[in-house]
Enzyme design. Structure first.
Site, short mmCIF file in Angstrom:
data_model
loop_
_atom_site.label_atom_id
_atom_site.label_comp_id
_atom_site.label_asym_id
_atom_site.label_seq_id
_atom_site.Cartn_x
_atom_site.Cartn_y
_atom_site.Cartn_z
N HIS A 50 0.62 -1.28 -0.01
CA HIS A 50 -0.54 -0.28 -0.23
C HIS A 50 0.84 1.30 -0.33
CE1 HIS A 50 -2.92 -2.59 2.59
NE2 HIS A 50 -2.99 -2.82 1.34
N LYS A 80 6.03 6.26 7.24
CA LYS A 80 5.48 5.71 8.59
C LYS A 80 6.54 5.00 9.03
CE LYS A 80 1.66 3.42 5.43
NZ LYS A 80 1.48 2.30 4.60
N TYR A 129 1.57 1.21 13.25
CA TYR A 129 2.06 1.67 12.86
C TYR A 129 1.41 3.43 13.23
CZ TYR A 129 -1.44 1.26 9.62
OH TYR A 129 -2.15 0.87 8.40
N ASP A 185 -6.51 -5.46 -1.96
CA ASP A 185 -5.82 -5.69 -2.47
C ASP A 185 -4.98 -6.86 -3.85
OD1 ASP A 185 -5.13 -3.71 -1.43
OD2 ASP A 185 -3.75 -5.79 0.81
#
Length: 188
Positions: free
Chosen positions: A62, A72, A132, A170
């Site tokens: 992603h 991130k 995250y 996905d």
């Protein structure tokens, strides 16, 4: 915290100093001042996320497009994952490079993923809790993805392909042949 530069520019492996005794352990998982001093720039994490997944669940690869691109800082709270990144910055000398890292609840390693990289992970343990921080808010209209089994990338996900569980969303991610390429528009 020990910071380790990787083969991809600005992708940093963070190795905490863990203090253990018979009572358990303690470690500092994030220190803004130390982190920014190492990066050489300010970082403004504005959202924390957490997911729980079973063995074989693959989330990714992603990213968000500008103006909602995200850096991130990722880690595993429980379990073990193979964390994978792909450089999508067109002007980067490592454009298209893939790196993977085992993150788990024992080594407590974290990965700082700068804007312009696709990111995903697969669960290698019975289950995993993944946490995250991001420096830009989630914006669904700007999200995109790179297909996990792209033949150009040839990513080894470390488990049998029949055990990989991917969301329907996905499964529709793009290939490297037609993926969005970041062109220097990553920061204001």
């Amino acid at each position: 915290m020990k910071f380790v530069r990787t083969e991809i520019c600005d992708l940093i492996l963070c190795e905490p100093i863990i203090f253990s005794d018979k009572r358990g352990y303690f470690f500092e998982s994030f220190n803004k001042e130390n982190f920014e001093n190492y990066l050489g720039k300010k970082i403004n994490f504005c959202q924390d996320n957490e997911s729980k997944s079973a063995f074989g669940v693959l989330r990714g690869l992603h990213f968000q497009k500008p103006p909602f691109a995200q850096s991130k800082l990722v880690r595993v709270v429980y379990g073990k994952v193979l964390d994978v990144v792909v450089d999508l910055r067109e002007d980067s000398i490592t454009f298209g490079k893939v790196l993977s890292f085992e993150l788990n609840d024992e080594n407590k390693k974290q990965l700082f993923i700068p804007r312009g990289l696709a990111h995903g992970f697969i669960v290698l343990s019975e289950e995993a809790i993944f946490s995250y921080k991001v420096d830009n808010y989630y914006a669904p209209q700007y999200e995109d993805g790179l297909i996990y089994n792209d033949d150009i990338l040839g990513i080894d996900w470390k488990i049998n392909s029949r055990d990989i569980k991917v969301s329907e969303k996905d499964k529709k991610n793009m290939t490297m042949r037609n993926i969005y390429k970041f062109k220097g528009e990553l920061y204001d």
